[in-house]
Design an enzyme around this catalytic site. Sequence first.
Site, mmCIF file in Angstrom:
data_model
loop_
_atom_site.group_PDB
_atom_site.id
_atom_site.type_symbol
_atom_site.label_atom_id
_atom_site.label_comp_id
_atom_site.label_asym_id
_atom_site.label_seq_id
_atom_site.Cartn_x
_atom_site.Cartn_y
_atom_site.Cartn_z
ATOM 1 N N ASN A 16 6.027 -10.866 8.504
ATOM 2 C CA ASN A 16 5.423 -9.710 9.170
ATOM 3 C C ASN A 16 6.529 -9.050 9.994
ATOM 4 O O ASN A 16 6.867 -9.517 11.080
ATOM 5 C CB ASN A 16 4.277 -10.205 10.065
ATOM 6 C CG ASN A 16 3.569 -9.064 10.766
ATOM 7 O OD1 ASN A 16 3.973 -7.898 10.652
ATOM 8 N ND2 ASN A 16 2.521 -9.386 11.492
ATOM 9 N N ARG A 26 3.479 -8.491 4.955
ATOM 10 C CA ARG A 26 2.375 -7.702 5.511
ATOM 11 C C ARG A 26 2.806 -6.233 5.584
ATOM 12 O O ARG A 26 3.871 -5.908 6.125
ATOM 13 C CB ARG A 26 2.044 -8.187 6.920
ATOM 14 C CG ARG A 26 0.964 -7.355 7.532
ATOM 15 C CD ARG A 26 0.922 -7.487 9.026
ATOM 16 N NE ARG A 26 -0.056 -6.546 9.543
ATOM 17 C CZ ARG A 26 0.002 -6.003 10.751
ATOM 18 N NH1 ARG A 26 0.979 -6.308 11.572
ATOM 19 N NH2 ARG A 26 -0.920 -5.165 11.132
ATOM 20 N N HIS A 59 -6.574 -3.924 9.718
ATOM 21 C CA HIS A 59 -6.997 -5.322 9.971
ATOM 22 C C HIS A 59 -7.747 -5.919 8.778
ATOM 23 O O HIS A 59 -8.559 -6.841 8.953
ATOM 24 C CB HIS A 59 -7.935 -5.437 11.190
ATOM 25 C CG HIS A 59 -7.338 -4.991 12.483
ATOM 26 N ND1 HIS A 59 -8.040 -4.225 13.398
ATOM 27 C CD2 HIS A 59 -6.118 -5.209 13.029
ATOM 28 C CE1 HIS A 59 -7.272 -3.993 14.448
ATOM 29 N NE2 HIS A 59 -6.104 -4.572 14.251
ATOM 30 N N ARG A 69 -5.154 2.949 23.018
ATOM 31 C CA ARG A 69 -5.523 4.022 22.073
ATOM 32 C C ARG A 69 -6.895 4.591 22.426
ATOM 33 O O ARG A 69 -7.811 3.841 22.759
ATOM 34 C CB ARG A 69 -5.568 3.488 20.643
ATOM 35 C CG ARG A 69 -4.209 3.129 20.114
ATOM 36 C CD ARG A 69 -4.297 2.484 18.750
ATOM 37 N NE ARG A 69 -3.561 1.231 18.730
ATOM 38 C CZ ARG A 69 -3.656 0.307 17.789
ATOM 39 N NH1 ARG A 69 -4.456 0.480 16.758
ATOM 40 N NH2 ARG A 69 -2.962 -0.798 17.861
ATOM 41 N N GLU A 127 -4.701 -14.162 9.644
ATOM 42 C CA GLU A 127 -4.234 -13.132 8.715
ATOM 43 C C GLU A 127 -3.122 -13.659 7.810
ATOM 44 O O GLU A 127 -3.044 -13.283 6.641
ATOM 45 C CB GLU A 127 -3.767 -11.903 9.513
ATOM 46 C CG GLU A 127 -4.944 -11.182 10.163
ATOM 47 C CD GLU A 127 -4.547 -10.215 11.261
ATOM 48 O OE1 GLU A 127 -4.292 -10.678 12.387
ATOM 49 O OE2 GLU A 127 -4.503 -9.010 11.005
#
Length: 398
Positions: free
Chosen positions: A7, A90, A180, A241, A386
């Site tokens: 990642n 990823r 996600h 955000r 993940e």
Amino acid sequence: MKILVVNAGSSSLKYQLIDMETEKVLAKGGCERIGIDGSVLKAKGNGNEKVYEKDMPNHKVAIELVLHALRDDGIGVIKSMDEIGAVGHRVVASGEYFKKTTLVTPEVLKTLEEKTFELAPLHNPAAATGLRACMEVMPKTPMALVFDSGFHQTMPEKAYLYGIDYDDYKTYGVRKYGAHGTSHKFVSAEAAKYLGKKPESLKIVTCHLGNGSSISAVDGGKCIDTSMGFTPLAGVLMGTRSGDIDASAVEFLARKKGLSHPDTVTYLNKKCGVAGISGVSSDFRDLEAGVKEGNERCKLALDMFGYQTKKFVGAYAAAMGGLDCIVFTAGIGENTPSVRADVCEGLEFLGVKIDLKANEAKNDGSIRDLSAKGSKVKVLVIPTNEELVIARETAELL
Ligand code: ADP
């Protein structure tokens, strides 16, 4: 087979080496400050940890150091690089160029670099840099791209389209892609397993609540809608955000604040969310501490987060025509009882009832059932993984 999961961020590179027979993590770690002074690799393996303080001017040097750590004295878990069957990378954004996990070929690399960078300017170039570095250092090892948006590719057109000119959607690919995906996929499958039911028989809302948060409707094992959009800026308000906001308010804010278009988007990504509302922090632990001290804006930020998340749960129950299970996951979903309570409060009409004592229990890393006796809807906390999904998809592809 052993799969290396990578990642890569702009100045970081996290990895795990997973044995696919046992699905156990053999080694993991991360390089920080790549290309910056003071770069460091913190690596774990064989129950030991080692810190490598070494100059890493680029991702190639970083991946070389990771491969060295995987074979190093004390923490090494392999003898030769040939033991690594494949690398799963990823990748945040796929656009409509990639529908699923994809084996890297020169053509795939070209599409990744030429078409997808503008969809995720912070993330995709970093992933491509990490990929190129791995390809140079391990030229014979197969590489796979696993996309955050992959699990959301099953959304129907009516869910992923915005109400814009259809030709503009076709020309520019402006639509909802979601994010996600590996996490939503993992926890929804785990929920079915835990409940002893077939995924095809379940209507699940998965709440991935972390620094970035997204909520998905998983009907019969397939994603039919999700709260993030063209980019991860959409949906509920997050750490920094804004989440969903009227496009006209964006233009108005840009004009009033004298900001360019890109600067306005940066403002919405970095200066808003619960950090902007509270004026205190993007970290939910700080917000909870603020509430204890009587800070009204910390309370407002948490109230907004719970309210907006709850609205997605209700909307997705309506979209699926029912609800069997709510899953909470990621940093906040796994560790913040007050948020889970806020989301579930008022959903009794849907058959949601949580046991407040079970909800308060400390996170021990296991799957936890928060449902009160007689709750029609199961409410679960499931730690996400993940990396395991990336490794599984890479292995399946091979
Ligand atoms: P991301 O992976 O998107 O950076 P995480 O899933 O790690 O984010 O979530 C980070 C959020 O989880 C922070 O707001 C943090 O406050 C919250 N959190 C609450 N309790 C914990 C905890 N015990 N450990 C980690 N994060 C926690």
